[in-house]
Design an enzyme around this catalytic site. Sequence first.
Site, PDB file in Angstrom:
ATOM      1  N   ARG A   7      -0.113  76.530 -10.013  1.00  0.00           N
ATOM      2  CA  ARG A   7      -0.941  77.698 -10.272  1.00  0.00           C
ATOM      3  C   ARG A   7      -0.065  78.777 -10.906  1.00  0.00           C
ATOM      4  O   ARG A   7       0.878  79.268 -10.295  1.00  0.00           O
ATOM      5  CB  ARG A   7      -1.549  78.199  -8.962  1.00  0.00           C
ATOM      6  CG  ARG A   7      -2.392  79.444  -9.101  1.00  0.00           C
ATOM      7  CD  ARG A   7      -3.058  79.792  -7.764  1.00  0.00           C
ATOM      8  NE  ARG A   7      -3.761  81.060  -7.884  1.00  0.00           N
ATOM      9  CZ  ARG A   7      -3.343  82.210  -7.352  1.00  0.00           C
ATOM     10  NH1 ARG A   7      -2.225  82.257  -6.650  1.00  0.00           N
ATOM     11  NH2 ARG A   7      -4.038  83.314  -7.518  1.00  0.00           N
ATOM     12  N   HIS A  51      -3.162  88.472 -12.896  1.00  0.00           N
ATOM     13  CA  HIS A  51      -2.332  88.694 -11.714  1.00  0.00           C
ATOM     14  C   HIS A  51      -1.599  90.022 -11.909  1.00  0.00           C
ATOM     15  O   HIS A  51      -0.377  90.076 -11.969  1.00  0.00           O
ATOM     16  CB  HIS A  51      -1.357  87.532 -11.507  1.00  0.00           C
ATOM     17  CG  HIS A  51      -0.824  87.428 -10.110  1.00  0.00           C
ATOM     18  ND1 HIS A  51      -0.806  86.251  -9.403  1.00  0.00           N
ATOM     19  CD2 HIS A  51      -0.298  88.366  -9.283  1.00  0.00           C
ATOM     20  CE1 HIS A  51      -0.266  86.449  -8.206  1.00  0.00           C
ATOM     21  NE2 HIS A  51       0.045  87.739  -8.117  1.00  0.00           N
ATOM     22  N   GLU A 103      -6.266  88.508  -6.062  1.00  0.00           N
ATOM     23  CA  GLU A 103      -6.185  89.627  -5.115  1.00  0.00           C
ATOM     24  C   GLU A 103      -6.633  90.955  -5.719  1.00  0.00           C
ATOM     25  O   GLU A 103      -5.850  91.910  -5.837  1.00  0.00           O
ATOM     26  CB  GLU A 103      -4.763  89.736  -4.559  1.00  0.00           C
ATOM     27  CG  GLU A 103      -4.343  88.511  -3.760  1.00  0.00           C
ATOM     28  CD  GLU A 103      -2.989  88.671  -3.080  1.00  0.00           C
ATOM     29  OE1 GLU A 103      -2.326  89.712  -3.298  1.00  0.00           O
ATOM     30  OE2 GLU A 103      -2.582  87.759  -2.339  1.00  0.00           O
ATOM     31  N   ASN A 155      -5.824  83.698  -0.140  1.00  0.00           N
ATOM     32  CA  ASN A 155      -4.404  83.961   0.058  1.00  0.00           C
ATOM     33  C   ASN A 155      -4.214  84.562   1.444  1.00  0.00           C
ATOM     34  O   ASN A 155      -4.918  85.505   1.815  1.00  0.00           O
ATOM     35  CB  ASN A 155      -3.871  84.937  -0.991  1.00  0.00           C
ATOM     36  CG  ASN A 155      -4.015  84.395  -2.406  1.00  0.00           C
ATOM     37  OD1 ASN A 155      -4.335  83.235  -2.618  1.00  0.00           O
ATOM     38  ND2 ASN A 155      -3.775  85.246  -3.388  1.00  0.00           N
ATOM     39  N   TYR A 179      -1.157  85.620   4.575  1.00  0.00           N
ATOM     40  CA  TYR A 179       0.223  85.754   5.033  1.00  0.00           C
ATOM     41  C   TYR A 179       0.320  86.156   6.504  1.00  0.00           C
ATOM     42  O   TYR A 179       1.155  85.648   7.233  1.00  0.00           O
ATOM     43  CB  TYR A 179       0.965  86.775   4.167  1.00  0.00           C
ATOM     44  CG  TYR A 179       1.145  86.312   2.742  1.00  0.00           C
ATOM     45  CD1 TYR A 179       2.210  85.494   2.396  1.00  0.00           C
ATOM     46  CD2 TYR A 179       0.225  86.653   1.752  1.00  0.00           C
ATOM     47  CE1 TYR A 179       2.373  85.037   1.099  1.00  0.00           C
ATOM     48  CE2 TYR A 179       0.370  86.195   0.451  1.00  0.00           C
ATOM     49  CZ  TYR A 179       1.452  85.390   0.127  1.00  0.00           C
ATOM     50  OH  TYR A 179       1.597  84.929  -1.157  1.00  0.00           O
ATOM     51  N   GLU A 198      -2.429  80.946  -2.015  1.00  0.00           N
ATOM     52  CA  GLU A 198      -1.108  81.485  -1.708  1.00  0.00           C
ATOM     53  C   GLU A 198      -0.899  81.439  -0.207  1.00  0.00           C
ATOM     54  O   GLU A 198      -1.783  81.842   0.559  1.00  0.00           O
ATOM     55  CB  GLU A 198      -0.942  82.951  -2.158  1.00  0.00           C
ATOM     56  CG  GLU A 198      -0.787  83.176  -3.632  1.00  0.00           C
ATOM     57  CD  GLU A 198      -0.502  84.644  -3.950  1.00  0.00           C
ATOM     58  OE1 GLU A 198       0.064  85.352  -3.065  1.00  0.00           O
ATOM     59  OE2 GLU A 198      -0.833  85.074  -5.054  1.00  0.00           O
TER      60      GLU A 198
END
Length: 471
Positions: free
Chosen positions: A79, A123, A168, A297, A299, A373
């Site tokens: 990606r 991005h 995002e 995504n 985290y 991600e």
Amino acid sequence: MSDTTATFPEDFLWGTATAAYQIEGAAQEHGRTPSIWDTFSHTPGKTAGGDTGDVAVDHYHRRTEDVRLMAGLGVKAYRFSVSWPRVQPTGRGPAVQRGLDFYRGLADELLEAGIKPVLTLYHWDLPQELETAGGWPERDTAHRFADYARLVGDALGDRVEMWTTLNEPWCSAFLGYAAGVHAPGRTDPAAALRAAHHLNLAHGLAVDALRTALPARAQVSVSLNPAVVRPRTDTEPDRDAARRIDALATRIFTGPMLDGAYPPDLLDDTARLTDWSFVRDGDLSLISRPLDSIGLNYYTPTVVSAVSGDAVPERADGHGGGASPWPAADRVAFHQPPGERTAMGWTVDPTGLTDLLLRFSADAPDLPLYITENGAAYDDKPEPDGSVHDPDRIAYLHGHIGAVHRAMREGADVRGYFLWSLLDNFEWAYGYAKRFGAVHVDYTTQQRTPKSSAGWYADLIRAGALPALDI
């Protein structure tokens, strides 16, 4: 079945990911013009150490080497993002063929290596001239993005089957226009809300443009970073604080994209900042164009509480200093969840990833999901023999890929996982101080050295199952 023996479907798409400004360099070559990140990173005090992406990790000149690295890992997909000012300088007019040729060549090399190219159109590298004209708070930017999407679709539709409109958009809108810690560095909460809508509109217009430009087999998606918001206590004020942040972080995008409407509570919460009159007739129909999948995504989770009286809200939300990225949420406090932390200061909690996947599985049951991600920054340092061992990252990945498998066992239709990131790189406002890569980069020599986690990930891909956690 335990997570240590978790087996994934044979066609599960194991990949890795990067972003153009973080890796390419060649900032002034072959017609590329400045993006908002060029301007921001060259503004004193905006990035750690004054670092810029002028050279980054020189992927523009080391593309073939980096594809060989991926082939060595056995990844099935890569990606990457296209640099908007590299292929359409100033964000208007015809494409620069030399810029497009770079991405044509990248896609060809990937395909030759048996790696599926997965293309992200945006991005965060808005051409600076469009920001000078008003940026994402202005409606015209959405139409410029649709034109750009059509140019790239026409050029690469014969090579690329998986397309992502935005990465995002929350960061683009709220870190860029409310908090000021991302480019373009503005601190105007009302402008951030307008930016969020125009990013949504840009997404919908780009879906239409791609459907026109691409073959019928192509898949179109978006990559969101929804917050996994948890109230600090099970009290009504804390639950309401979590609701408010969930509206700003997640439902401001999923509402219009998936349901064709902004959440009423979001509109009520932000009424003192805007009347949302920038949402025009027909916008929500455009924004909610059908998708083929959703990228997520993840985290770390977010923990919040309500603040009463004259108390000053704590803001351990993981987004650095600057102004608040949370418009009309000034009485919400953010707390650092307990537990082990990465070099970013983010708590390691794989349960949030399972929760996220199950939520989207329930909210959009007909859409396949991809983790586009997931990864962690640690203070990786080469050993005297040049090797780089990163057991903390291996443990992080083991836990989070196990969390993906748990969600799949509970019914989530997850089709792939993209490790962030392939390479150590320019980590936005953190400059080169934070390393997310499975491959270590010496920023002076540009030498690439796969870390222990790269070998672990290669073993996972080869076996199609989680290796034992022996670090």
